[in-house]
Design an enzyme around this catalytic site. Structure first.
Site, PDB file in Angstrom:
ATOM      1  N   HIS A   1       0.829  -1.209   0.000  1.00 42.79           N
ATOM      2  CA  HIS A   1       0.000   0.000   0.000  1.00 42.79           C
ATOM      3  C   HIS A   1       0.863   1.258   0.000  1.00 42.79           C
ATOM      4  O   HIS A   1       1.932   1.305   0.601  1.00 42.79           O
ATOM      5  CB  HIS A   1      -1.005   0.004   1.157  1.00 42.79           C
ATOM      6  CG  HIS A   1      -0.410  -0.038   2.535  1.00 42.79           C
ATOM      7  ND1 HIS A   1       0.019   1.085   3.210  1.00 42.79           N
ATOM      8  CD2 HIS A   1      -0.212  -1.075   3.390  1.00 42.79           C
ATOM      9  CE1 HIS A   1       0.448   0.748   4.419  1.00 42.79           C
ATOM     10  NE2 HIS A   1       0.328  -0.556   4.544  1.00 42.79           N
TER      11      HIS A   1
ATOM     12  N   ASP B   1       0.054   4.428   1.096  1.00 40.64           N
ATOM     13  CA  ASP B   1      -0.080   5.406   2.184  1.00 40.64           C
ATOM     14  C   ASP B   1       0.713   4.984   3.412  1.00 40.64           C
ATOM     15  O   ASP B   1       1.084   3.815   3.578  1.00 40.64           O
ATOM     16  CB  ASP B   1      -1.545   5.606   2.552  1.00 40.64           C
ATOM     17  CG  ASP B   1      -2.228   4.318   3.021  1.00 40.64           C
ATOM     18  OD1 ASP B   1      -1.972   3.251   2.411  1.00 40.64           O
ATOM     19  OD2 ASP B   1      -3.013   4.368   3.973  1.00 40.64           O
TER      20      ASP B   1
ATOM     21  N   GLU C   1      -4.791   2.200   2.910  1.00 44.51           N
ATOM     22  CA  GLU C   1      -4.839   0.986   3.723  1.00 44.51           C
ATOM     23  C   GLU C   1      -4.986   1.326   5.196  1.00 44.51           C
ATOM     24  O   GLU C   1      -5.687   0.637   5.940  1.00 44.51           O
ATOM     25  CB  GLU C   1      -3.570   0.154   3.491  1.00 44.51           C
ATOM     26  CG  GLU C   1      -3.599  -1.230   4.115  1.00 44.51           C
ATOM     27  CD  GLU C   1      -3.000  -1.289   5.519  1.00 44.51           C
ATOM     28  OE1 GLU C   1      -3.056  -2.357   6.130  1.00 44.51           O
ATOM     29  OE2 GLU C   1      -2.499  -0.251   6.008  1.00 44.51           O
ATOM     30  N   GLU C   2      -4.326   2.389   5.631  1.00 43.96           N
ATOM     31  CA  GLU C   2      -4.222   2.671   7.060  1.00 43.96           C
ATOM     32  C   GLU C   2      -5.500   3.234   7.677  1.00 43.96           C
ATOM     33  O   GLU C   2      -5.693   3.127   8.883  1.00 43.96           O
ATOM     34  CB  GLU C   2      -3.068   3.645   7.317  1.00 43.96           C
ATOM     35  CG  GLU C   2      -1.687   3.131   6.891  1.00 43.96           C
ATOM     36  CD  GLU C   2      -1.165   2.011   7.773  1.00 43.96           C
ATOM     37  OE1 GLU C   2      -1.904   1.547   8.655  1.00 43.96           O
ATOM     38  OE2 GLU C   2      -0.016   1.594   7.567  1.00 43.96           O
TER      39      GLU C   2
ATOM     40  N   ASP D   1       6.434   0.902   6.998  1.00 40.71           N
ATOM     41  CA  ASP D   1       5.123   0.300   6.834  1.00 40.71           C
ATOM     42  C   ASP D   1       4.314   1.209   5.915  1.00 40.71           C
ATOM     43  O   ASP D   1       3.867   2.270   6.314  1.00 40.71           O
ATOM     44  CB  ASP D   1       4.434   0.169   8.193  1.00 40.71           C
ATOM     45  CG  ASP D   1       2.989  -0.276   8.109  1.00 40.71           C
ATOM     46  OD1 ASP D   1       2.588  -0.830   7.071  1.00 40.71           O
ATOM     47  OD2 ASP D   1       2.249  -0.043   9.082  1.00 40.71           O
TER      48      ASP D   1
ATOM     49  N   ASP E   1       3.664  -6.939   3.499  1.00 40.98           N
ATOM     50  CA  ASP E   1       3.283  -6.053   4.601  1.00 40.98           C
ATOM     51  C   ASP E   1       3.339  -6.737   5.959  1.00 40.98           C
ATOM     52  O   ASP E   1       2.600  -6.382   6.873  1.00 40.98           O
ATOM     53  CB  ASP E   1       1.874  -5.507   4.331  1.00 40.98           C
ATOM     54  CG  ASP E   1       1.541  -4.283   5.168  1.00 40.98           C
ATOM     55  OD1 ASP E   1       2.475  -3.680   5.736  1.00 40.98           O
ATOM     56  OD2 ASP E   1       0.354  -3.931   5.255  1.00 40.98           O
TER      57      ASP E   1
END
Length: 486
Positions: free
Chosen positions: A77, A79, A146-147, A116, A170
């Protein structure tokens, strides 16, 4: 500062990470990083496009001799969580992350690092630009948001991806192969209250809880770290007879254990000494309970020069305090099926008291849907009894482990061959995108792995250099050993 990063091995990985970290990429504000990754793919002459929700897909044909292997999806991802220390001057909207090397670790200067999932993105970039790495046909999938909601994964339609195997990059321990994850749902409790005028013969105090570790509300929820919202509520509960609450702000992100909480209370002059005595009592109790876990905790009461115009009425204040006290925070249930796995948890992530409204935001996670529902109903019961309205949003499914997965067998054997020991095959209590992606691609064989990252979602986030080297070697071997098509 970032030049030291570019000299680390493997250089291809770390240089792409440095380039990526120069681009602002907050969740829901990914315009710049979307353009960055699209330009990257187009400059390589590869098929590059967005889907309807702005996920980016870059396709690369198989390298010579690998055309008969199953196609893969490499997924990360775009973001990152934007968190900084209270005393750090930094504008995430305009500045690139300032990184430095200390021993075996890459860290950021007072902010989250973005490893991350930036190291996963940089890995995919390195593979796409290489002419020497053997690989099957690749769909590189860069998801958004994603976050804070997984809207990229939720919005990805079936039929776009061509690969049969998904490699999600991830996971945050390099000896772990992920085969399952938790689903989640946001639980938001809101209530309007009737403010009353501040007593005239009174003083105001700013109460602060800060210096907590914070961290990932899924991967680190079992550590028993301090939750600033729960701590502040204990302070308000202890001093409730002597103060009136004017405003409060605790926590900043739904998926991070809250590190700080600040509130303003009003104390009538006749209650001043009792208030301070009660405050010091609970402050000492909190320090005694958490000093082994939270060595930098700070709990202070600072007298202010001005009085707020209004405060919360005493009945709503009591109901608010009792509701937060009763709402579960932390591990709710351990998995009976997988040793040491948290099955269900809740994080009281954000609390705000402002403009006559109380807002309490929680993130509930579980790998079992019925247990998630049970946790939600527990929260609903507590908050509704106190007069709050409940809203559920951002619900996403978990990823059920498949221990017979063909790609799991490949990774498990390769890890042992390379490292001389067995990998830790496990499900995690974080919300990976695999469960969501599997809903529109039910036949896809999925696995998750990655380099070691500590302190994700907090300014203490750091990535291991030696682990990145180990992980990179693992990635290269996996690409060489993708099974042939049926």
């Amino acid at each position: 500062m970032n030049e030291a990063i570019r000299n680390l091995e493997p250089k291809r990985l770390w240089n792409n990470f440095a380039d990526l970290n120069a681009v602002p990429r907050a969740s829901k504000k990914e315009e710049e990083v979307i353009d960055f990754i699209k330009n990257f793919g187009k400059n390589l002459g590869l098929e590059t496009f967005e889907d309807d929700v702005r996920n980016v897909i870059i396709r690369k044909p198989a390298s010579p001799g690998m055309e008969n292997r199953k196609g893969i999806v490499l997924q990360s991802h775009l973001d990152m969580v934007h968190q900084k220390n209270n005393d750090t001057e930094f504008d995430f909207a305009t500045q690139g992350i300032e990184m430095y090397v200390e021993g075996d670790w890459v860290s950021a200067n007072g902010t989250t690092l973005g490893a991350d999932n930036g190291l996963g993105v940089a890995t995919i970039m390195a593979i796409l630009e290489s002419n020497t790495i053997d690989h099957p046909a690749i769909d590189a999938l860069f998801t958004i948001d994603e976050e804070t909601g997984m809207t990229g994964a939720l919005g990805l339609k079936g039929g776009i991806l061509q690969g049969e195997i998904l490699l999600n990059l991830d996971t945050e321990e390099d000896d772990e192969i992920g085969v399952g994850c938790a689903g989640g749902v946001d639980v938001t409790a809101t209530k309007k209250y009737s403010p009353v005028l501040t007593p005239s013969n009174a003083s105001s105090y700013k109460l602060t809880v800060k210096g907590l570790q914070g961290g990932h509300s899924g991967m680190e929820i079992q550590l028993g770290l301090g939750n600033a919202n729960k701590m502040m509520n204990r302070i308000l509960s202890e001093t409730n007879n002597y103060c009136l609450l004017s405003s409060l702000l605790g926590g900043s992100l739904r998926n991070a254990i809250p590190r700080e909480s600040n509130c303003v209370v009003v104390v009538e002059s006749k209650n001043d000494s009792d208030f301070l005595s009660s405050f010091n009592k609970i402050k000492n109790e909190i320090n005694n309970e958490f000093h082994l876990l939270e060595s930098d905790i700070t709990v202070v009461a600072e007298k202010l020069d001005t009085l707020p115009e209004h405060v919360m009425n005493s009945l709503d204040q009591e109901l608010f305090i009792k509701a937060v006290h009763g709402a579960h925070n932390g591990v709710f249930r351990m998995s009976p099926a997988i040793s040491d796995l948290v099955e269900t948890s809740n994080n009281i992530a954000k609390i705000a008291v402002n403009n006559d409204v109380i807002t309490i935001e929680c993130l509930t996670r579980s790998s079992v849907e019925s247990s998630k529902d049970n946790m939600v109903n527990s929260l609903r019961s507590v908050f509704e009894l106190a007069g709050f309205s409940i809203n559920l949003s951002g619900n996403y499914p978990g990823w059920a482990p498949n221990m017979d997965s063909p790609i799991l067998k490949v990774l498990d054997a390769l890890y042992e061959k390379i490292n001389g020991e067995k990998a830790h095959v496990a499900a995690c209590h974080a919300g990976l995108e695999c469960g969501i992606l599997g809903t529109n691609y039910p036949g896809m064989d999925m696995i998750s792995f990655g380099p070691t990252i500590k302190g994700a979602h907090s300014p203490d986030e750091r990535a291991s250099i030696s682990s990145a080297q180990k992980y990179w070697e693992f990635v290269i071997e996996i690409l060489k050993n993708i099974p042939v098509k049926a």
